[in-house]
Design a protein around this motif. Structure first.
Motif, PDB file in Angstrom:
ATOM      1  N   SER A   1     -12.460   3.176   7.606  1.00  0.00           N
ATOM      2  CA  SER A   1     -13.231   4.141   8.402  1.00  0.00           C
ATOM      3  C   SER A   1     -14.623   3.635   8.755  1.00  0.00           C
ATOM      4  N   LYS A   2     -14.940   2.368   8.421  1.00  0.00           N
ATOM      5  CA  LYS A   2     -16.295   1.876   8.691  1.00  0.00           C
ATOM      6  C   LYS A   2     -16.393   1.055   9.968  1.00  0.00           C
ATOM      7  N   GLY A   3     -15.303   0.939  10.699  1.00  0.00           N
ATOM      8  CA  GLY A   3     -15.332   0.218  11.981  1.00  0.00           C
ATOM      9  C   GLY A   3     -15.443  -1.291  11.839  1.00  0.00           C
ATOM     10  N   LYS A   4     -15.192  -1.812  10.630  1.00  0.00           N
ATOM     11  CA  LYS A   4     -15.241  -3.268  10.438  1.00  0.00           C
ATOM     12  C   LYS A   4     -13.847  -3.882  10.607  1.00  0.00           C
ATOM     13  N   SER A   5     -13.820  -5.199  10.810  1.00  0.00           N
ATOM     14  CA  SER A   5     -12.540  -5.909  10.877  1.00  0.00           C
ATOM     15  C   SER A   5     -12.433  -6.808   9.654  1.00  0.00           C
ATOM     16  N   LEU A   6     -11.302  -6.762   8.979  1.00  0.00           N
ATOM     17  CA  LEU A   6     -11.097  -7.620   7.808  1.00  0.00           C
ATOM     18  C   LEU A   6     -10.752  -9.037   8.259  1.00  0.00           C
ATOM     19  N   SER A   7     -11.311 -10.021   7.589  1.00  0.00           N
ATOM     20  CA  SER A   7     -11.045 -11.433   7.887  1.00  0.00           C
ATOM     21  C   SER A   7      -9.542 -11.725   7.958  1.00  0.00           C
ATOM     22  N   ALA A   8      -9.155 -12.484   8.979  1.00  0.00           N
ATOM     23  CA  ALA A   8      -7.751 -12.896   9.103  1.00  0.00           C
ATOM     24  C   ALA A   8      -7.321 -13.787   7.947  1.00  0.00           C
ATOM     25  N   MET A   9      -8.268 -14.453   7.297  1.00  0.00           N
ATOM     26  CA  MET A   9      -7.910 -15.299   6.159  1.00  0.00           C
ATOM     27  C   MET A   9      -7.446 -14.446   4.980  1.00  0.00           C
ATOM     28  N   ILE A  10      -7.965 -13.236   4.892  1.00  0.00           N
ATOM     29  CA  ILE A  10      -7.563 -12.320   3.807  1.00  0.00           C
ATOM     30  C   ILE A  10      -6.321 -11.531   4.218  1.00  0.00           C
ATOM     31  N   SER A  11      -6.368 -10.934   5.411  1.00  0.00           N
ATOM     32  CA  SER A  11      -5.239 -10.079   5.809  1.00  0.00           C
ATOM     33  C   SER A  11      -4.028 -10.910   6.230  1.00  0.00           C
ATOM     34  N   GLY A  12      -4.242 -12.163   6.642  1.00  0.00           N
ATOM     35  CA  GLY A  12      -3.140 -12.996   7.125  1.00  0.00           C
ATOM     36  C   GLY A  12      -2.466 -13.836   6.061  1.00  0.00           C
ATOM     37  N   SER A  13      -2.939 -13.756   4.822  1.00  0.00           N
ATOM     38  CA  SER A  13      -2.307 -14.523   3.742  1.00  0.00           C
ATOM     39  C   SER A  13      -1.054 -13.811   3.250  1.00  0.00           C
ATOM     40  N   ASP A  14      -0.033 -14.582   2.912  1.00  0.00           N
ATOM     41  CA  ASP A  14       1.178 -13.997   2.312  1.00  0.00           C
ATOM     42  C   ASP A  14       0.948 -13.588   0.865  1.00  0.00           C
ATOM     43  N   TYR A  15      -0.184 -13.969   0.291  1.00  0.00           N
ATOM     44  CA  TYR A  15      -0.391 -13.792  -1.151  1.00  0.00           C
ATOM     45  C   TYR A  15      -1.466 -12.761  -1.482  1.00  0.00           C
ATOM     46  N   THR A  16      -1.857 -11.967  -0.477  1.00  0.00           N
ATOM     47  CA  THR A  16      -2.747 -10.842  -0.750  1.00  0.00           C
ATOM     48  C   THR A  16      -1.994  -9.569  -0.390  1.00  0.00           C
ATOM     49  N   LYS A  17      -2.323  -8.510  -1.097  1.00  0.00           N
ATOM     50  CA  LYS A  17      -1.768  -7.196  -0.729  1.00  0.00           C
ATOM     51  C   LYS A  17      -2.974  -6.330  -0.386  1.00  0.00           C
ATOM     52  N   ILE A  18      -3.004  -5.820   0.853  1.00  0.00           N
ATOM     53  CA  ILE A  18      -4.168  -5.058   1.327  1.00  0.00           C
ATOM     54  C   ILE A  18      -3.871  -3.565   1.286  1.00  0.00           C
ATOM     55  N   TYR A  19      -4.751  -2.815   0.641  1.00  0.00           N
ATOM     56  CA  TYR A  19      -4.678  -1.352   0.695  1.00  0.00           C
ATOM     57  C   TYR A  19      -5.858  -0.861   1.538  1.00  0.00           C
ATOM     58  N   GLU A  20      -5.552  -0.277   2.695  1.00  0.00           N
ATOM     59  CA  GLU A  20      -6.611   0.352   3.492  1.00  0.00           C
ATOM     60  C   GLU A  20      -6.844   1.755   2.952  1.00  0.00           C
ATOM     61  N   TYR A  21      -8.117   2.166   2.916  1.00  0.00           N
ATOM     62  CA  TYR A  21      -8.407   3.505   2.394  1.00  0.00           C
ATOM     63  C   TYR A  21      -9.506   4.168   3.210  1.00  0.00           C
ATOM     64  N   ASP A  22      -9.565   5.486   3.043  1.00  0.00           N
ATOM     65  CA  ASP A  22     -10.669   6.265   3.619  1.00  0.00           C
ATOM     66  C   ASP A  22     -11.581   6.781   2.514  1.00  0.00           C
ATOM     67  N   THR A  23     -10.968   7.277   1.434  1.00  0.00           N
ATOM     68  CA  THR A  23     -11.742   7.956   0.387  1.00  0.00           C
ATOM     69  C   THR A  23     -11.480   7.290  -0.968  1.00  0.00           C
ATOM     70  N   PHE A  24     -12.356   7.589  -1.911  1.00  0.00           N
ATOM     71  CA  PHE A  24     -12.169   7.067  -3.262  1.00  0.00           C
ATOM     72  C   PHE A  24     -10.861   7.570  -3.875  1.00  0.00           C
ATOM     73  N   GLU A  25     -10.469   8.772  -3.505  1.00  0.00           N
ATOM     74  CA  GLU A  25      -9.207   9.325  -4.014  1.00  0.00           C
ATOM     75  C   GLU A  25      -8.017   8.456  -3.565  1.00  0.00           C
ATOM     76  N   ASP A  26      -8.100   7.897  -2.357  1.00  0.00           N
ATOM     77  CA  ASP A  26      -7.044   6.977  -1.909  1.00  0.00           C
ATOM     78  C   ASP A  26      -6.952   5.771  -2.850  1.00  0.00           C
ATOM     79  N   ILE A  27      -8.123   5.245  -3.243  1.00  0.00           N
ATOM     80  CA  ILE A  27      -8.137   4.094  -4.169  1.00  0.00           C
ATOM     81  C   ILE A  27      -7.532   4.499  -5.506  1.00  0.00           C
ATOM     82  N   GLN A  28      -7.939   5.658  -6.006  1.00  0.00           N
ATOM     83  CA  GLN A  28      -7.396   6.129  -7.293  1.00  0.00           C
ATOM     84  C   GLN A  28      -5.883   6.218  -7.258  1.00  0.00           C
TER      85      GLN A  28
END
Lengths: 140, 140
Positions: free
Chosen positions: A104-131
């Motif tokens: 929700s912050k309007g940023k773009s995540l680095s393709a090196m992080i999101s494009g790796s087969d060995y990372t798992k990305i969780y997008e969130y809006d709130t701390f409750e989503d992280i929990q």
């Protein structure tokens, strides 16, 4: 059973805008294991980092902690050289790498992080989503 | 003799504040070899990055380029997950890693970058400092 060792990665010298969030994540992670990098959530830790230690000491200690850890949890909303470096080193050590990105912050995540087969990305809006995601990750 | 292959690393999604500087460095580097990552200096490349390519494509292409390259030149003043990741991967591949950091902007360089035994950091104030360092690096 030994408790799970968790390496939490968040921005220090890249910017401390999310320091309070890091503290909340670390406190949450303590339910699931031992957090090796508790200082990352220290609100008193300034952008200059741990001033009483040499950069080589910090680097080598953090590399040892990544080596020891069972899982790396990285908050990747604030761009950070150190967090990118830690994620790559963790991948090379075949560690499980989990990243949280605030969509929700309007940023773009680095393709090196999101494009790796060995990372798992969780997008969130709130701390409750992280929990909720952490409970899925650790209690499955 | 084949020309030297140079991987230039600079921030894209972490922020394009230094895009013009990256272009100047890339143009300078072309005196010394082939720059694999010319797009990093493209002033039209926005913070969202190369929108016509998938993140996996970008990641895997950049990893191939690091593998192929003889030297990595990174501009590390703007914090960037991708640049940190690329530096770590280059170190793992035993590449020569050279970093330029603008010391006049009041920022602190990540301890993971400055504290590694496998990075060489050049602090600079002006573009002329970078030019002089590059000629030392490549013409020695």
């Amino acid at each position: 059973m030994d408790s799970m060792k968790i390496y939490f990665a968040g921005s220090i010298r890249g910017g401390r805008d999310d320091a309070i969030l890091y503290l909340k994540i670390i406190n949450e992670l303590k339910q699931y294991g031992q957090v090796l990098t508790e200082h990352v959530g220290d609100e008193d830790l300034r952008i200059s980092g741990e001033e009483d230690k040499s950069d080589k000491f910090i680097h080598d200690r953090d590399m040892d902690w990544i080596f020891e850890s069972d899982v790396i949890i990285a908050e990747v909303t604030t761009p950070s050289l150190g967090v990118g470096y830690e994620i790559a080193m963790a991948i090379q050590l075949k560690k499980r790498v989990i990243c949280f990105f605030n969509k929700s912050k309007g940023k773009s995540l680095s393709a090196m992080i999101s494009g790796s087969d060995y990372t798992k990305i969780y997008e969130y809006d709130t701390f409750e989503d992280i929990q909720r995601s952490l409970s899925e990750i650790f209690l499955q």
